[in-house]
Each structure stands twice: as structure tokens, then as C-alpha cells.
Design an enzyme around this catalytic site. Structure first.
Site, PDB file in Angstrom:
ATOM      1  N   LYS A  49     -15.992 -29.009 -30.333  1.00  0.00           N
ATOM      2  CA  LYS A  49     -15.636 -27.689 -30.024  1.00  0.00           C
ATOM      3  C   LYS A  49     -13.825 -27.575 -30.275  1.00  0.00           C
ATOM      4  O   LYS A  49     -13.492 -26.514 -30.765  1.00  0.00           O
ATOM      5  CB  LYS A  49     -15.989 -27.157 -28.606  1.00  0.00           C
ATOM      6  CG  LYS A  49     -17.385 -26.743 -28.725  1.00  0.00           C
ATOM      7  CD  LYS A  49     -18.029 -26.485 -27.072  1.00  0.00           C
ATOM      8  CE  LYS A  49     -19.466 -26.368 -27.389  1.00  0.00           C
ATOM      9  NZ  LYS A  49     -20.279 -26.170 -25.984  1.00  0.00           N
ATOM     10  N   GLN A  93     -18.942 -26.835 -20.052  1.00  0.00           N
ATOM     11  CA  GLN A  93     -20.141 -27.389 -20.554  1.00  0.00           C
ATOM     12  C   GLN A  93     -21.232 -27.793 -19.810  1.00  0.00           C
ATOM     13  O   GLN A  93     -21.048 -28.169 -18.429  1.00  0.00           O
ATOM     14  CB  GLN A  93     -19.481 -28.769 -21.245  1.00  0.00           C
ATOM     15  CG  GLN A  93     -20.479 -29.567 -22.168  1.00  0.00           C
ATOM     16  CD  GLN A  93     -20.874 -28.930 -23.467  1.00  0.00           C
ATOM     17  OE1 GLN A  93     -20.059 -27.998 -23.968  1.00  0.00           O
ATOM     18  NE2 GLN A  93     -22.045 -29.230 -24.063  1.00  0.00           N
ATOM     19  N   ASP A 116     -19.643 -17.914 -24.035  1.00  0.00           N
ATOM     20  CA  ASP A 116     -20.884 -18.569 -24.115  1.00  0.00           C
ATOM     21  C   ASP A 116     -22.043 -17.635 -24.040  1.00  0.00           C
ATOM     22  O   ASP A 116     -23.214 -17.894 -24.290  1.00  0.00           O
ATOM     23  CB  ASP A 116     -21.181 -19.805 -23.167  1.00  0.00           C
ATOM     24  CG  ASP A 116     -21.052 -21.008 -23.552  1.00  0.00           C
ATOM     25  OD1 ASP A 116     -21.325 -21.282 -24.635  1.00  0.00           O
ATOM     26  OD2 ASP A 116     -20.737 -22.010 -22.689  1.00  0.00           O
TER      27      ASP A 116
HETATM   28  N1  GUN Z   1     -24.882 -27.223 -23.298  1.00  0.00           N
HETATM   29  C1  GUN Z   1     -25.788 -27.132 -24.436  1.00  0.00           C
HETATM   30  N2  GUN Z   1     -25.394 -26.188 -25.092  1.00  0.00           N
HETATM   31  C2  GUN Z   1     -24.468 -25.740 -24.829  1.00  0.00           C
HETATM   32  C3  GUN Z   1     -23.766 -24.482 -25.135  1.00  0.00           C
HETATM   33  O1  GUN Z   1     -23.819 -23.847 -26.135  1.00  0.00           O
HETATM   34  N3  GUN Z   1     -22.739 -24.127 -24.151  1.00  0.00           N
HETATM   35  C4  GUN Z   1     -22.298 -24.877 -23.068  1.00  0.00           C
HETATM   36  N4  GUN Z   1     -21.397 -24.616 -22.208  1.00  0.00           N
HETATM   37  N5  GUN Z   1     -23.100 -25.892 -22.796  1.00  0.00           N
HETATM   38  C5  GUN Z   1     -24.040 -26.280 -23.488  1.00  0.00           C
END
Ligand code: GUN
Length: 282
Positions: A49, A93, A116
Site C-alpha cells: 500500500k 490493517q 476502506d
Molecule cells: N485485511 C485484509 N484485507 C484488508 C483490507 O482491504 N483493508 C484492511 N484494512 N485490512 C485488510
């Protein structure tokens, strides 16, 4: 022989669009990424990211908190970032350590910064068709379909899986695109028969290579959201697989996403798009 949907190429296309818009309009955009603990998979996602942010010209702020960080401390940090006008998006996350309530944390994020799309407000907005951030993976699937020339309106779509992050928002998005949507899950009876009705089959069931040609109508579009680690020693050098048995399904599908290189890269591309939107809205 199915045509392969190249998620890597399409995700690069989207990141290039975001990058060009940021440069052209002189937008300053920033994303705060919070990780708690040292889950290796999460660390890889977070690193990817940050790399994507750098590529697009988005400033990324990184917060790496210890595994035993109290929930109040995490929520305190989110409050601080909510009030910080130089921060456009906040991403925590997942998964979080067990002593932290995920729901409390997600709800602490200002909906205007919820890139998100996990908060109740964002999910509610999606379900009533009003504006808001959409969860990146299902939003990425819609982009893959549209940019591959798949007509969605009026089609029979079956979504396998009902998670809050993928299955449920996926069904809502396909409905918004005027598909006829069925959601199947672990308790569904006659699951193969229902899946075989699908013009578009979206698989997010979380079981390695569960979906064989028995689930797939001839010439269906097959989207595989699953990702699982394999031991290359016992799998002919393959490191990853999806929920779909690709070799078995590919001959009957018209279009199919591979794993890796299908849906995976789209999640981060859509996150970049959401951060740009958050920065524009500011
Ligand atoms: N963990 C697995 N996929 C995601 C996601 O798209 N966003 C976040 N914040 N955590 C995750």
C-alpha cells in the site's frame, strides 16, 4: 479457452489515472496506515500500500504499533488523525490482535476518511445507493468487469461468500449495476446447481481450489477473489492459488481472473482511487 482478465494491467491503468489526476490538478493527498502487531501477511499488504502511494504521488504516513497496544491507545491515535487536516484517508490493517474490538476501531474512523469503506455509515450508504466509500476489493471486481467489456445489467450473478468485507458489499454493488444477484454460502443447499445458473460467478468462499467446472455454466465469467499460500515443493513450484481450480474451470469459462494477478492488485488500486476522492472532498 477463456480469455484471461489481467488484473495487473488494469490495476496499473487505474494507478496511472490517479497519478495523472494528482499531478494535473496539483492535489496533495495523504493516507495514514496503521498496523498493530507483526502478522507477516499484513506487513506485506501494508508495504504494498505504501509503495502504491509513492507511485501515485500520495503521501503515506505509517504507524507501526506493538502487538499489546491497548484499544484506547489505538483509538486515541485515530482521533488525532481524524482531526488532522493534512490526513485524507485512514486505514487500519486487519486483522487486529484479539484484545482489540475491530468494530470499535472501525467506527472510530471519521467516515470522510474511511477509505476502506468498512464503517457502518459507508456500508449503509452503499446499501441505499448514496455516496460513500466502497470496500476496495469488491469495487475492484466491478472495475475489472467493466474494463473487460462485461455487460452486467440483466445478468444472473452468483456471489459465493457473505463476508462483510467482500461478499455482502459485492452483492450490493452488482445489484447497483442491475444484475440479478444470488448470494450462496456454507449453509446453502444445492450450491452447484445455483452456481451453474450464473452468467457471472464471483467466488469469495475462502477454500483453496474448491470451485471446479461442476459449478460453472458454459461460457460464464469467473472472478476469483480467494488467495491461499501453497507449498511450492508439493505444488509444482506454485506459491499461490485461489478459491477456483483454475486448470479445471478455465476451459469452460469465457473470461477468468488468475491468481495471482487477478483481483489481488485491484484492491490497492481502488484504495488509491478512494484516497484521491477523500482528498478532493476535503
Ligand atoms: N485485511 C485484509 N484485507 C484488508 C483490507 O482491504 N483493508 C484492511 N484494512 N485490512 C485488510
Amino acid at each position: 479457452m477463456a480469455e484471461i482478465i489481467d488484473g495487473k494491467r488494469i490495476s496499473r491503468e487505474i494507478k496511472d489515472e490517479v497519478k495523472a489526476e494528482i499531478a494535473r490538478e496539483g492535489i496533495s493527498a495523504s493516507l495514514a496506515v496503521i498496523i498493530v502487531g507483526e502478522d507477516p501477511a499484513s506487513q506485506v499488504y501494508v508495504r504494498n500500500k505504501k509503495t502504491a502511494c509513492e507511485y501515485c504521488g500520495i503521501r503515506s504516513l505509517s504507524y507501526e504499533l506493538k502487538e499489546d497496544t491497548p484499544e484506547e491507545e489505538l483509538i486515541g491515535l485515530i482521533d488525532k488523525l481524524n482531526k488532522d487536516d493534512t490526513v485524507d484517508g485512514i486505514l487500519v490493517q486487519l486483522p487486529l490482535p484479539e484484545h482489540i474490538n475491530e468494530d470499535n476501531v472501525i467506527e472510530a474512523i471519521d467516515p470522510a476518511k474511511d477509505v476502506d469503506g468498512f464503517s457502518r455509515r459507508s456500508v449503509g450508504a452503499l446499501s441505499i445507493g448514496s455516496r460513500g466509500f466502497v470496500s476496495c476489493t469488491p469495487a475492484g471486481v466491478i472495475e475489472l468487469l467493466k474494463r473487460s467489456g462485461v455487460e452486467i445489467a440483466g445478468k444472473e450473478c452468483v456471489v459465493m461468500g457473505r463476508s462483510n468485507i467482500v461478499g455482502k458489499p459485492m452483492a450490493m454493488l452488482m445489484l447497483r449495476e442491475n444484475a440479478t444477484v444470488t448470494v450462496v454460502h456454507s449453509r446453502t443447499r444445492h450450491i452447484e446447481d445455483i452456481c451453474r445458473r450464473a452468467d457471472i460467478l464471483i467466488v469469495a468462499i475462502g477454500k483453496p481450489e474448491m470451485i471446479t467446472h461442476d459449478y460453472v455454466k458454459d461460457q460464464a465469467v469467473v472472478i476469483d477473489v480467494g488467495i491461499h499460500r501453497l507449498d511450492p515443493e508439493t505444488n509444482g513450484g506454485r506459491k499461490l492459488c485461489g478459491d477456483v481450480d483454475y486448470a479445471d474451470v478455465e476451459p469452460v469459462a469465457s473470461l477468468i481472473t488468475p491468481v495471482p494477478g487477478g483481483v489481488g492488485p485491484m484492491t490497492i488500486a481502488m484504495l488509491m482511487k478512494n484516497v484521491l476522492t477523500a482528498a478532493r472532498n476535503r
